[in-house]
Design a protein around this motif. Structure first.
Motif, PDB file in Angstrom:
ATOM      1  N   LYS A  46       4.747  32.660  22.963  1.00 25.34           N
ATOM      2  CA  LYS A  46       4.959  31.217  23.200  1.00 25.34           C
ATOM      3  C   LYS A  46       6.218  30.988  24.046  1.00 25.34           C
ATOM      4  O   LYS A  46       7.098  30.205  23.705  1.00 25.34           O
ATOM      5  N   THR A  47       6.247  31.656  25.182  1.00 28.99           N
ATOM      6  CA  THR A  47       7.442  31.640  26.038  1.00 28.99           C
ATOM      7  C   THR A  47       7.606  30.300  26.761  1.00 28.99           C
ATOM      8  O   THR A  47       6.645  29.800  27.352  1.00 28.99           O
ATOM      9  N   VAL A  48       8.805  29.707  26.665  1.00 27.40           N
ATOM     10  CA  VAL A  48       9.031  28.403  27.313  1.00 27.40           C
ATOM     11  C   VAL A  48      10.099  28.489  28.408  1.00 27.40           C
ATOM     12  O   VAL A  48      10.314  27.517  29.137  1.00 27.40           O
ATOM     13  N   LYS A  62      10.347  26.684  31.831  1.00 29.74           N
ATOM     14  CA  LYS A  62       9.272  26.972  32.781  1.00 29.74           C
ATOM     15  C   LYS A  62       8.530  25.702  33.211  1.00 29.74           C
ATOM     16  O   LYS A  62       8.164  24.879  32.371  1.00 29.74           O
ATOM     17  N   PRO A  63       8.243  25.551  34.502  1.00 25.83           N
ATOM     18  CA  PRO A  63       7.562  24.337  34.972  1.00 25.83           C
ATOM     19  C   PRO A  63       6.109  24.255  34.511  1.00 25.83           C
ATOM     20  O   PRO A  63       5.620  23.164  34.182  1.00 25.83           O
ATOM     21  N   VAL A  86      15.045  12.276  30.731  1.00 29.71           N
ATOM     22  CA  VAL A  86      15.421  13.684  30.604  1.00 29.71           C
ATOM     23  C   VAL A  86      16.923  13.778  30.359  1.00 29.71           C
ATOM     24  O   VAL A  86      17.721  13.527  31.279  1.00 29.71           O
ATOM     25  N   PRO A  87      17.352  14.030  29.126  1.00 25.22           N
ATOM     26  CA  PRO A  87      18.787  14.163  28.867  1.00 25.22           C
ATOM     27  C   PRO A  87      19.328  15.421  29.558  1.00 25.22           C
ATOM     28  O   PRO A  87      18.679  16.467  29.498  1.00 25.22           O
ATOM     29  N   GLU A 116      20.788  24.645  30.240  1.00 21.34           N
ATOM     30  CA  GLU A 116      20.691  25.220  31.596  1.00 21.34           C
ATOM     31  C   GLU A 116      19.626  24.472  32.379  1.00 21.34           C
ATOM     32  O   GLU A 116      19.518  24.613  33.582  1.00 21.34           O
ATOM     33  N   GLY A 117      18.792  23.703  31.687  1.00 24.94           N
ATOM     34  CA  GLY A 117      17.909  22.792  32.394  1.00 24.94           C
ATOM     35  C   GLY A 117      16.451  23.194  32.409  1.00 24.94           C
ATOM     36  O   GLY A 117      16.050  24.260  31.971  1.00 24.94           O
ATOM     37  N   ILE A 118      15.680  22.265  32.902  1.00 21.82           N
ATOM     38  CA  ILE A 118      14.239  22.421  33.110  1.00 21.82           C
ATOM     39  C   ILE A 118      14.052  22.616  34.608  1.00 21.82           C
ATOM     40  O   ILE A 118      14.757  21.994  35.412  1.00 21.82           O
ATOM     41  N   ASP A 119      13.158  23.501  35.012  1.00 22.33           N
ATOM     42  CA  ASP A 119      12.866  23.726  36.441  1.00 22.33           C
ATOM     43  C   ASP A 119      12.770  22.363  37.135  1.00 22.33           C
ATOM     44  O   ASP A 119      12.024  21.484  36.719  1.00 22.33           O
TER      45      ASP A 119
END
Ligand SMILES: Nc1cc(-c2cccs2)n[nH]1
Length: 243
Positions: A46-48, A62-63, A86-87, A116-119
Protein backbone atom coordinates in the motif's frame (compact mmCIF):
# COMPACT_ATOMS: atom_id res chain seq x y z
CA UNK A 1 -21.60 21.97 4.12
CA UNK A 2 -19.95 18.76 2.99
CA UNK A 3 -16.39 18.14 4.19
CA UNK A 4 -14.17 15.32 2.94
CA UNK A 5 -10.67 14.57 4.21
CA UNK A 6 -8.20 12.27 2.45
CA UNK A 7 -5.42 11.03 4.75
CA UNK A 8 -3.16 8.08 5.58
CA UNK A 9 -4.08 8.54 9.26
CA UNK A 10 -7.92 8.49 9.33
CA UNK A 11 -8.05 8.14 13.15
CA UNK A 12 -6.22 11.48 13.42
CA UNK A 13 -9.49 13.07 12.27
CA UNK A 14 -11.62 11.48 15.06
CA UNK A 15 -11.81 14.84 16.90
CA UNK A 16 -14.12 15.99 14.08
CA UNK A 17 -16.73 13.72 15.71
CA UNK A 18 -16.30 15.28 19.15
CA UNK A 19 -17.85 18.29 20.95
CA UNK A 20 -18.92 21.31 18.88
CA UNK A 21 -18.01 19.69 15.56
CA UNK A 22 -19.68 16.43 16.58
CA UNK A 23 -22.85 18.38 17.37
CA UNK A 24 -22.69 20.09 13.98
CA UNK A 25 -22.55 16.64 12.34
CA UNK A 26 -25.42 15.34 14.50
CA UNK A 27 -27.50 18.40 13.60
CA UNK A 28 -26.58 17.85 9.94
CA UNK A 29 -25.05 21.31 9.67
CA UNK A 30 -22.10 19.48 8.13
CA UNK A 31 -21.45 16.03 6.73
CA UNK A 32 -17.92 14.68 7.21
CA UNK A 33 -16.27 11.95 5.15
CA UNK A 34 -12.78 10.70 6.10
CA UNK A 35 -11.04 8.60 3.46
CA UNK A 36 -7.90 6.44 3.84
CA UNK A 37 -5.57 7.31 0.94
CA UNK A 38 -4.24 3.75 0.99
CA UNK A 39 -7.62 2.62 -0.38
CA UNK A 40 -6.32 3.72 -3.79
CA UNK A 41 -3.02 1.84 -3.71
CA UNK A 42 -2.60 -1.41 -5.62
CA UNK A 43 0.53 -2.95 -4.17
CA UNK A 44 0.80 -5.30 -1.22
CA UNK A 45 2.63 -2.64 0.81
CA UNK A 46 0.00 0.00 0.00
CA UNK A 47 2.76 2.40 -1.02
CA UNK A 48 1.79 6.10 -1.03
CA UNK A 49 5.17 7.81 -1.40
CA UNK A 50 8.51 7.53 -3.17
CA UNK A 51 11.92 9.22 -3.31
CA UNK A 52 12.04 12.75 -4.73
CA UNK A 53 13.30 13.31 -8.28
CA UNK A 54 16.45 15.41 -8.08
CA UNK A 55 17.41 13.80 -4.78
CA UNK A 56 17.09 15.28 -1.29
CA UNK A 57 15.75 14.07 2.04
CA UNK A 58 12.36 12.59 2.76
CA UNK A 59 9.68 11.17 0.51
CA UNK A 60 7.11 12.67 -1.85
CA UNK A 61 3.54 11.39 -2.13
CA UNK A 62 2.77 9.58 -5.38
CA UNK A 63 0.60 11.33 -7.99
CA UNK A 64 -1.10 8.17 -9.26
CA UNK A 65 -2.50 7.26 -5.82
CA UNK A 66 -3.66 10.84 -5.14
CA UNK A 67 -5.14 11.10 -8.62
CA UNK A 68 -7.29 8.02 -8.10
CA UNK A 69 -8.30 9.19 -4.62
CA UNK A 70 -9.42 12.61 -5.86
CA UNK A 71 -11.24 11.04 -8.81
CA UNK A 72 -13.14 8.82 -6.34
CA UNK A 73 -13.92 11.50 -3.72
CA UNK A 74 -14.69 14.26 -6.24
CA UNK A 75 -15.55 12.51 -9.53
CA UNK A 76 -14.63 14.63 -12.59
CA UNK A 77 -18.00 13.83 -14.17
CA UNK A 78 -20.02 15.08 -11.15
CA UNK A 79 -22.03 18.27 -11.71
CA UNK A 80 -20.58 19.93 -8.62
CA UNK A 81 -16.92 20.35 -7.74
CA UNK A 82 -15.48 21.11 -4.29
CA UNK A 83 -12.85 23.57 -3.26
CA UNK A 84 -9.69 21.49 -2.69
CA UNK A 85 -7.56 22.56 0.28
CA UNK A 86 -3.97 21.34 0.56
CA UNK A 87 -2.22 22.24 3.83
CA UNK A 88 1.49 22.91 3.34
CA UNK A 89 4.15 25.02 5.06
CA UNK A 90 4.72 26.52 1.61
CA UNK A 91 1.11 27.72 1.32
CA UNK A 92 -0.41 31.17 1.58
CA UNK A 93 -1.43 32.07 5.14
CA UNK A 94 -4.71 30.67 6.42
CA UNK A 95 -6.55 33.59 8.04
CA UNK A 96 -9.90 34.36 9.65
CA UNK A 97 -10.88 36.04 6.39
CA UNK A 98 -10.20 32.81 4.53
CA UNK A 99 -12.21 30.88 7.16
CA UNK A 100 -15.15 33.22 6.48
CA UNK A 101 -14.71 32.78 2.72
CA UNK A 102 -14.67 28.99 2.99
CA UNK A 103 -17.66 28.97 5.38
CA UNK A 104 -19.77 29.98 2.36
CA UNK A 105 -18.60 26.98 0.31
CA UNK A 106 -21.00 24.00 -0.12
CA UNK A 107 -18.16 21.44 -0.27
CA UNK A 108 -14.58 21.38 0.93
CA UNK A 109 -12.10 18.54 0.32
CA UNK A 110 -8.89 18.50 2.38
CA UNK A 111 -5.83 16.61 1.11
CA UNK A 112 -3.48 15.68 3.96
CA UNK A 113 0.05 15.22 2.69
CA UNK A 114 3.52 14.76 4.18
CA UNK A 115 5.57 17.85 4.89
CA UNK A 116 7.89 16.97 1.99
CA UNK A 117 4.74 17.34 -0.07
CA UNK A 118 2.53 15.75 -2.66
CA UNK A 119 3.81 15.50 -6.27
CA UNK A 120 3.05 18.97 -7.68
CA UNK A 121 1.28 17.50 -10.70
CA UNK A 122 -1.62 16.48 -8.42
CA UNK A 123 -2.38 20.12 -7.60
CA UNK A 124 -1.68 21.22 -11.17
CA UNK A 125 -4.11 18.64 -12.58
CA UNK A 126 -6.80 19.22 -9.94
CA UNK A 127 -6.59 23.00 -10.54
CA UNK A 128 -7.90 22.39 -14.06
CA UNK A 129 -11.27 21.22 -12.68
CA UNK A 130 -11.71 22.78 -9.24
CA UNK A 131 -10.40 25.70 -7.16
CA UNK A 132 -7.32 24.63 -5.18
CA UNK A 133 -5.92 26.47 -2.13
CA UNK A 134 -2.46 25.53 -0.86
CA UNK A 135 -2.45 27.05 2.63
CA UNK A 136 -0.22 27.29 5.70
CA UNK A 137 -1.52 27.52 9.27
CA UNK A 138 1.74 29.08 10.47
CA UNK A 139 5.47 29.34 9.95
CA UNK A 140 6.41 26.03 11.52
CA UNK A 141 6.59 22.50 10.11
CA UNK A 142 4.27 19.65 11.10
CA UNK A 143 4.79 16.03 10.08
CA UNK A 144 1.52 15.81 8.16
CA UNK A 145 -1.47 17.93 7.19
CA UNK A 146 -3.98 16.32 9.58
CA UNK A 147 -3.43 18.74 12.49
CA UNK A 148 -3.71 21.68 10.09
CA UNK A 149 -7.01 20.27 8.75
CA UNK A 150 -8.45 19.93 12.27
CA UNK A 151 -7.59 23.57 12.98
CA UNK A 152 -8.99 24.87 9.70
CA UNK A 153 -12.19 22.78 9.84
CA UNK A 154 -12.88 23.98 13.39
CA UNK A 155 -12.34 27.64 12.46
CA UNK A 156 -14.64 27.30 9.40
CA UNK A 157 -17.44 25.21 10.94
CA UNK A 158 -17.81 27.47 14.00
CA UNK A 159 -18.82 30.24 11.58
CA UNK A 160 -21.74 28.26 10.14
CA UNK A 161 -25.21 29.37 11.27
CA UNK A 162 -26.53 27.32 14.16
CA UNK A 163 -23.18 25.86 15.18
CA UNK A 164 -22.09 28.27 17.89
CA UNK A 165 -24.47 28.67 20.85
CA UNK A 166 -24.08 32.42 20.66
CA UNK A 167 -23.52 33.73 17.11
CA UNK A 168 -22.27 37.00 18.63
CA UNK A 169 -19.09 35.14 19.62
CA UNK A 170 -18.08 34.81 15.98
CA UNK A 171 -18.80 38.51 15.46
CA UNK A 172 -16.46 39.45 18.32
CA UNK A 173 -13.61 37.14 17.35
CA UNK A 174 -10.09 38.29 17.45
CA UNK A 175 -9.33 39.65 13.97
CA UNK A 176 -13.02 40.31 13.27
CA UNK A 177 -12.26 44.04 13.62
CA UNK A 178 -8.62 43.62 12.67
CA UNK A 179 -7.44 43.68 16.30
CA UNK A 180 -6.57 41.02 18.85
CA UNK A 181 -9.15 40.48 21.56
CA UNK A 182 -8.38 42.09 24.89
CA UNK A 183 -8.34 40.36 28.31
CA UNK A 184 -11.42 38.61 29.75
CA UNK A 185 -12.53 38.15 33.36
CA UNK A 186 -15.15 36.18 35.27
CA UNK A 187 -16.02 35.39 38.94
CA UNK A 188 -14.66 35.54 41.60
CA UNK A 189 -14.35 39.33 41.86
CA UNK A 190 -10.98 38.95 43.60
CA UNK A 191 -8.77 35.94 42.93
CA UNK A 192 -5.48 35.43 44.84
CA UNK A 193 -5.52 39.13 45.67
CA UNK A 194 -6.14 40.22 42.07
CA UNK A 195 -9.39 42.17 41.52
CA UNK A 196 -11.37 42.36 38.30
CA UNK A 197 -10.87 45.83 36.70
CA UNK A 198 -13.44 48.17 38.27
CA UNK A 199 -14.78 49.43 34.95
CA UNK A 200 -16.04 45.95 34.07
CA UNK A 201 -18.25 45.96 37.18
CA UNK A 202 -19.40 49.56 36.74
CA UNK A 203 -22.42 48.85 34.54
CA UNK A 204 -21.30 51.80 32.39
CA UNK A 205 -21.49 50.13 28.97
CA UNK A 206 -19.90 53.05 27.16
CA UNK A 207 -16.92 53.06 29.49
CA UNK A 208 -16.69 49.27 29.25
CA UNK A 209 -16.68 49.36 25.44
CA UNK A 210 -13.99 52.07 25.50
CA UNK A 211 -11.87 50.13 28.01
CA UNK A 212 -12.14 46.94 25.95
CA UNK A 213 -11.22 48.76 22.74
CA UNK A 214 -8.19 50.36 24.44
CA UNK A 215 -7.05 46.97 25.77
CA UNK A 216 -7.45 45.39 22.32
CA UNK A 217 -5.43 48.22 20.75
CA UNK A 218 -2.74 47.97 23.43
CA UNK A 219 -2.45 44.17 23.08
CA UNK A 220 -2.37 44.39 19.28
CA UNK A 221 0.28 47.11 19.40
CA UNK A 222 2.47 45.05 21.77
CA UNK A 223 2.02 41.59 20.16
CA UNK A 224 1.09 42.14 16.50
CA UNK A 225 1.93 45.75 15.49
CA UNK A 226 1.75 44.79 11.82
CA UNK A 227 -2.02 44.28 12.21
CA UNK A 228 -2.39 47.98 13.04
CA UNK A 229 -0.58 48.90 9.83
CA UNK A 230 -2.97 46.61 7.88
CA UNK A 231 -6.14 48.28 9.22
CA UNK A 232 -8.25 49.95 6.53
CA UNK A 233 -8.17 53.77 6.30
CA UNK A 234 -10.34 55.29 9.00
CA UNK A 235 -10.53 52.13 11.11
CA UNK A 236 -9.01 54.00 14.06
CA UNK A 237 -10.90 57.02 15.37
CA UNK A 238 -9.44 59.94 17.38
CA UNK A 239 -9.98 58.17 20.74
CA UNK A 240 -8.26 55.05 19.38
CA UNK A 241 -5.22 57.13 18.47
CA UNK A 242 -5.10 58.54 22.01
CA UNK A 243 -5.07 54.99 23.47
N1 LIG B 1 1.62 25.39 8.34
C1 LIG B 1 2.07 24.08 8.17
C2 LIG B 1 1.50 23.08 7.39
C3 LIG B 1 2.30 21.98 7.54
C4 LIG B 1 2.14 20.70 6.90
C5 LIG B 1 1.17 20.33 6.01
C6 LIG B 1 1.35 19.02 5.55
C7 LIG B 1 2.42 18.38 6.08
S1 LIG B 1 3.24 19.46 7.17
N2 LIG B 1 3.28 22.26 8.39
N3 LIG B 1 3.12 23.58 8.78
Amino acid sequence: MRIDVITIFPDYLNPLREALLGKAVERERISVGVHDLRTWTHDVHKTVDDSPYGGGPGMVMKPDVWGEALDAVCPPAAETSPRLVVPTPAGRPFTQDLAHEWSREPWLVFACGRYEGIDQRVVDEASERMPVDEVSIGDYVLVGGEVAVLAMVESVVRLLPGVLGNPASAQQDSFSDGLLEGPSYTRPEVWRGRPVPDVLRSGNHGAIARWRRDKALERTWRRRPELLDALPEGALDRKDREA
